[in-house]
Design an enzyme around this catalytic site. Structure first.
Site, PDB file in Angstrom:
ATOM      1  N   HIS A 188       1.900 -16.920  -5.485  1.00  0.00           N
ATOM      2  CA  HIS A 188       3.351 -17.466  -5.762  1.00  0.00           C
ATOM      3  C   HIS A 188       2.990 -16.852  -7.147  1.00  0.00           C
ATOM      4  O   HIS A 188       5.183 -16.594  -7.251  1.00  0.00           O
ATOM      5  CB  HIS A 188       3.143 -18.173  -6.602  1.00  0.00           C
ATOM      6  CG  HIS A 188       3.061 -19.526  -4.888  1.00  0.00           C
ATOM      7  ND1 HIS A 188       2.266 -20.373  -4.009  1.00  0.00           N
ATOM      8  CD2 HIS A 188       4.328 -19.746  -3.935  1.00  0.00           C
ATOM      9  CE1 HIS A 188       2.326 -20.593  -3.282  1.00  0.00           C
ATOM     10  NE2 HIS A 188       3.725 -20.047  -2.582  1.00  0.00           N
ATOM     11  N   GLU A 431       2.712  -1.690  16.846  1.00  0.00           N
ATOM     12  CA  GLU A 431       1.346  -2.023  15.586  1.00  0.00           C
ATOM     13  C   GLU A 431       0.554  -2.655  16.335  1.00  0.00           C
ATOM     14  O   GLU A 431      -0.562  -2.915  15.382  1.00  0.00           O
ATOM     15  CB  GLU A 431       1.869  -3.754  14.690  1.00  0.00           C
ATOM     16  CG  GLU A 431       2.267  -5.137  15.562  1.00  0.00           C
ATOM     17  CD  GLU A 431       2.537  -6.390  14.892  1.00  0.00           C
ATOM     18  OE1 GLU A 431       2.455  -6.285  13.880  1.00  0.00           O
ATOM     19  OE2 GLU A 431       3.357  -6.753  15.358  1.00  0.00           O
ATOM     20  N   ASP A 455      -0.008  -3.351   9.809  1.00  0.00           N
ATOM     21  CA  ASP A 455      -1.270  -3.511  11.419  1.00  0.00           C
ATOM     22  C   ASP A 455      -1.906  -2.869  12.309  1.00  0.00           C
ATOM     23  O   ASP A 455      -2.387  -2.182  12.651  1.00  0.00           O
ATOM     24  CB  ASP A 455      -0.678  -5.464  12.216  1.00  0.00           C
ATOM     25  CG  ASP A 455      -0.233  -6.335  11.563  1.00  0.00           C
ATOM     26  OD1 ASP A 455      -2.035  -6.009  10.959  1.00  0.00           O
ATOM     27  OD2 ASP A 455       0.080  -6.997  11.631  1.00  0.00           O
ATOM     28  N   CYS A 502       8.908  -0.519  10.243  1.00  0.00           N
ATOM     29  CA  CYS A 502       9.535  -2.255   9.534  1.00  0.00           C
ATOM     30  C   CYS A 502       8.237  -2.142   8.577  1.00  0.00           C
ATOM     31  O   CYS A 502       7.817  -3.386   8.040  1.00  0.00           O
ATOM     32  CB  CYS A 502      10.132  -3.261   9.969  1.00  0.00           C
ATOM     33  SG  CYS A 502       9.055  -3.787  11.382  1.00  0.00           S
TER      34      CYS A 502
HETATM   35  C1  PEP Z   1       3.946  -4.762  10.477  1.00  0.00           C
HETATM   36  O1  PEP Z   1       2.232  -5.175  10.534  1.00  0.00           O
HETATM   37  O2  PEP Z   1       3.605  -3.447   9.731  1.00  0.00           O
HETATM   38  C2  PEP Z   1       4.456  -5.803   9.580  1.00  0.00           C
HETATM   39  C3  PEP Z   1       5.810  -5.174   9.391  1.00  0.00           C
HETATM   40  O3  PEP Z   1       4.234  -7.327  10.150  1.00  0.00           O
HETATM   41  P1  PEP Z   1       3.517  -8.018   9.250  1.00  0.00           P
HETATM   42  O4  PEP Z   1       3.429  -7.721   7.571  1.00  0.00           O
HETATM   43  O5  PEP Z   1       4.113  -9.487   9.006  1.00  0.00           O
HETATM   44  O6  PEP Z   1       2.066  -8.114   9.821  1.00  0.00           O
HETATM   45 MG    MG Z   2       2.538  -6.856  11.352  1.00  0.00          MG
END
Ligand code: PEP
Ligand code: MG
Length: 544
Positions: A188, A431, A455, A502
């Site tokens: 945090h 992913e 992921d 993303c």
């Molecule tokens: C990812 O896996 O790249 C993703 C954007 O999702 P998270 O990081 O929330 O698993």
């Molecule tokens: Mg992910």
């Protein structure tokens, strides 16, 4: 001149004088008390003062870092009222005739040890919180006041570690940077530092604190994690130049607001931002992102004591859509399991949580949770330009099931006369290697793909993303990952779908050209990366 290396939490350079953080570390002594009732009263009075202090800290945090991050102090106020915690303190005072300070300190030790021994990482993190509130109580009992430093000059605060409440209590006007010997980048405290825009380096190691004292000159490089104590004149001049360049770059980037994300040869890309809660919108707008490419909706569940209702979710989604005033907002459905655990879901403990019951697998198994979220999302779609995205997809049949549920929800809303946007786009995250490999079959079913490189890298390279030891084995530029992204982009376009990225890799400016050459249509990054990414895109020439 002595050099140290830690982890940069917020990228900026600070040069200044050390102020070693002085914590009124409770030197708690056990004393015998005669008047038990008077001791109870002292404890209650201290609790009242601690609650008032926490409520002021909450208000300060609300203004400086937003509601999502301020909530930790609400949790602290709740912990102060926790029955087990209070009973333990009262019992110790009563049965052992000890002073309240000692009862609080021993309860804190016991509770912290209990939390630290739990399997759940969220509960483990509560050990620091219970120590934080207990230290506050002890300070109130001994009238020590809160931890503070006296200097009125701007300083670089150096500490073993900082509790969240200590971080927020730092006077932003007087803190140039902070450096901690311990701490993790996902704590945090680190998150608060990022949100408070304070240059910070953590996890510098124990030796560091032994090597500094108040007034020492120090350089903190939040980009690289480098710390230089007592720099020579040349080094200080070099960093001062770097600092001035940084400042100039940041000012120059401001001039890119309102400009297009277009390469020298005319290729366009959408640059969107990722958010984890409604309070992220301010940064999205301030950095001129073209939309939200990933809204991690699990925050609504993580911050709630019970399943958030359709109405609660609808209000949150509507707020984001309205604030973005017609710009695209992609909300990802619930992605819990693996590293994100929520008590009230009562998920079984698993040997391999990252390969386990998570995200869409939970939603398809427990349709009542999924349906509530989808109803809230479709209702909110009437208030802006929504895209709904599904995480952890591995098969065509999952997507077919999801689409059938979405059709059912839309028919239901129509029957109830509740408005929704027919044009709401539906997309999936790429992913898992499976999704990338069958992206030719998935693309015809959806409007868009968004590549979750965090992921995708973990599963392709068989490297647990939570395991810091694997960093040397986890090449984020690995050809296998890049080939999977390229394959997905080709298949998306073949079937008229668009594709974005993303995951964290979207912000890796050394890959921007590679992604644009693959035909990636959208990059979604954390808000401070929007303008640097725009700058990079505008300097590229894909025809050169
Ligand atoms: C990812 O896996 O790249 C993703 C954007 O999702 P998270 O990081 O929330 O698993
Ligand atoms: Mg992910």
């Amino acid at each position: 001149m002595i050099k140290f290396k830690g982890k940069g939490v917020y990228g900026a350079i600070a040069i200044g004088d050390v102020s070693v953080f002085k914590r009124q570390d409770a030197q708690v002594r056990r004393t015998h008390v005669e008047d038990i009732q008077a001791e109870f009263k002292r404890f209650e009075a201290a609790k009242e003062v601690a609650t008032q202090q926490l409520s002021q800290i909450y208000e300060k945090a609300l203004k400086e870092v937003g509601e999502t991050h301020a909530q930790i102090f609400e949790v602290h106020m709740m912990m102060l009222e926790d029955d087990d915690y209070n009973e333990s303190i009262a019992n110790l005072i009563e049965t052992q005739s000890v002073n309240a300070e000692y009862a609080v300190a021993s309860t804190a030790d016991n509770f912290a040890a209990m939390f630290a021994a739990m399997d759940d990482t969220y509960m483990q993190a509560r050990a620091a919180d219970v120590k934080d509130i207990s230290n506050r109580l002890i300070a109130c009992l001994t009238n020590a006041g809160s931890a503070s430093n006296d200097s009125s000059d701007k300083m670089i605060v150096c500490a073993d570690d900082l509790a969240p409440s200590e971080t927020v209590s730092l006077d932003k006007e007087r803190v140039l940077a902070f450096v901690t010997a311990f701490g993790s980048s996902n704590s945090h405290t680190a998150i608060l530092a990022r949100n408070m825009n304070i240059p910070a380096v953590i996890s510098v190691g124990e030796e560091f604190l032994k090597s500094v004292k108040d007034g020492d000159r120090i350089i903190v490089d939040g980009h690289t994690g480098d710390i230089i104590v007592s720099p020579d004149a040349d080094t200080e001049a070099k960093y001062a130049k770097k600092q001035a360049e940084d400042k100039r770059k940041k000012e120059l980037l401001q001039e890119l607001k309102g400009k297009d994300n277009v390469t020298l040869d005319g290729a366009r890309v959408n640059i969107y931002a990722n958010i984890g809660g409604v309070d992220g919108i301010g940064a999205v707008l301030a950095n001129d992102a073209g939309g939200i490419g990933l809204f991690r909706s699990e925050f609504l569940y993580l911050e709630s004591e019970d399943y958030p209702t359709e109405e609660q979710q609808f209000l949150a989604y509507r707020k984001v859509l309205e604030s973005m005033a017609g710009k695209t907002v992609i909300i990802r459905t619930l992605d819990i399991g693996a590293d994100k655990q929520i008590d009230y879901f009562k998920l079984d403990k698993e040997e391999n949580p990252a390969l386990g019951f998570r995200a869409i697998r939970i939603c398809l198994t427990r349709p009542e949770i999924f349906r509530t979220q989808l109803r809230a999302l479709y209702r909110a779609s009437a208030y802006g330009k929504l895209g709904i995205m599904f995480p952890m997809i591995t098969s065509v049949s999952e997507v077919e099931q999801i689409l059938a549920i979405c059709e059912g929800i839309k028919a239901e809303l129509k029957g109830e006369g509740i408005p929704y946007d027919e044009k709401t786009e539906v997309g999936i995250m790429i992913e898992t290697p499976a999704a990338a490999v069958i992206s030719d079959k998935l693309a015809p079913l959806v409007d868009f793909f968004s590549v979750g490189t965090n992921d995708l890298t973990q599963y392709t390279l068989a490297c647990d993303r939570q395991n810091a030891k694997l960093e040397p084995f986890c090449d984020t530029h690995h050809e296998a990952v890049l080939r999977l992204i390229e394959m997905s982009a080709q298949n998306a376009h073949k079937h008229g779908a668009w594709i974005g990225i993303c995951g964290e890799l979207a912000a890796d400016l050394t890959l921007t050209e590679t992604f644009l050459r693959m035909g990636i249509d959208e990059l979604s990054v954390s808000a401070p990366f929007v303008l640097p990414l725009r700058d990079t895109v505008r300097k590229l020439d894909l025809k050169a």
